[in-house]
Design a protein around this motif. Structure first.
Motif, PDB file in Angstrom:
ATOM      1  N   SER A  19       0.873  -1.238  -0.152  1.00 18.20           N
ATOM      2  CA  SER A  19       0.016  -0.079  -0.112  1.00 18.20           C
ATOM      3  C   SER A  19       0.785   1.334   0.145  1.00 18.20           C
ATOM      4  N   ALA A  20       0.245   2.364  -0.511  1.00 17.48           N
ATOM      5  CA  ALA A  20       0.879   3.613  -0.504  1.00 17.48           C
ATOM      6  C   ALA A  20       0.905   4.464   0.768  1.00 17.48           C
ATOM      7  N   ALA A  79      -2.389   8.557   2.477  1.00 23.43           N
ATOM      8  CA  ALA A  79      -2.197   8.544   1.044  1.00 23.43           C
ATOM      9  C   ALA A  79      -3.425   8.888   0.131  1.00 23.43           C
ATOM     10  N   ASN A 127      -4.712   1.753  -7.981  1.00 19.90           N
ATOM     11  CA  ASN A 127      -4.802   1.135  -6.831  1.00 19.90           C
ATOM     12  C   ASN A 127      -5.472  -0.407  -7.281  1.00 19.90           C
ATOM     13  N   GLN A 160      -3.790   1.489   0.318  1.00 20.53           N
ATOM     14  CA  GLN A 160      -3.257   3.053   0.739  1.00 20.53           C
ATOM     15  C   GLN A 160      -3.582   3.276   2.230  1.00 20.53           C
TER      16      GLN A 160
END
Length: 217
Positions: A124-125, A155, A168, A145
């Motif tokens: 994840s970001a 994010a 995503n 995220q």
């Protein structure tokens, strides 16, 4: 390939140094006027590594945006899929902390048409990775995220506020077949998410993102 651990608050400083270095390389090569090396006969330079077309860099990649991928770095995730690819290892690997001392990496490629067969484990970001990638006008690709809560800016907020083009896994069209899971290792689920490199060009087209870098638009 060496990997350097960069804490989030140092990422911006590192990025600035890298950008300044690239500006010097561009200026010395005579490409600052925006001319196409393929037409002028000049040497094309990879904006992330400095590798020239004479050394194997495909000058056609100068007409496309950088692609950035969030890849896990925990012991259970190693060896990562794609890191040691003989032909298409990442141009830049940025390592930094997320929470509780856990680290993740951001892999960046100047040529998204030449990626490893598999990249992963995808994760994840986080805001520092996104903002670093923005310095290179990169399309950001991730699996999940962080979300804003209280004083924390996640994010999800950075993507929206900065207008970042990103893919995503949690919301992307599965018909492309960009993401998958590899269960060949005896690890927990979070260490199994992978991305198929050959599907990235199709995914960018499906998402409708601008594919040329800003200086070409």
């Amino acid at each position: 390939m060496k990997k350097y651990k960069i804490r989030p608050y140092l990422a911006a400083a590192l990025a600035l140094v890298m950008v300044l270095c690239m500006m010097l390389v561009t200026g010395c090569s005579g490409e600052s006027d925006g001319s196409d090396p393929a037409e002028t006969g000049e040497v094309a330079v990879n904006p992330l590594t400095g590798q020239t077309s004479e050394e194997g860099f495909d000058e056609n990649a100068l007409n496309q945006r950088v692609a950035a991928f969030v890849v896990e770095n925990s012991p259970e995730s190693r060896p990562q899929w794609g890191m040691d690819d003989a032909e298409y290892s990442p141009d830049i690997v940025l390592q930094g902390e997320v929470e509780a001392g856990i680290t993740r990496t951001l892999w960046m490629y100047a040529d998204y048409n030449k990626l490893p067969e598999i990249i992963g484990p995808m994760r994840s970001a986080r805001p520092p990775y996104i903002r670093f990638s923005e310095l290179f006008d990169a399309v950001f690709i991730h699996w999940g995220q962080s979300s804003s809560k209280g004083m924390y800016v996640g994010a999800n907020t950075v993507f929206k506020q900065d207008g970042v083009d990103h893919i995503n896994q949690m919301s992307f069209d599965e018909s492309v077949g960009l993401f998958d899971r590899d269960h060949t290792r005896s690890v927990s689920m979070e260490h199994t998410g992978i991305l198929y490199g050959s599907k990235v060009p199709e995914a960018l087209e499906k998402a409708g993102f601008r594919t040329e870098p800003e200086e070409y638009t």
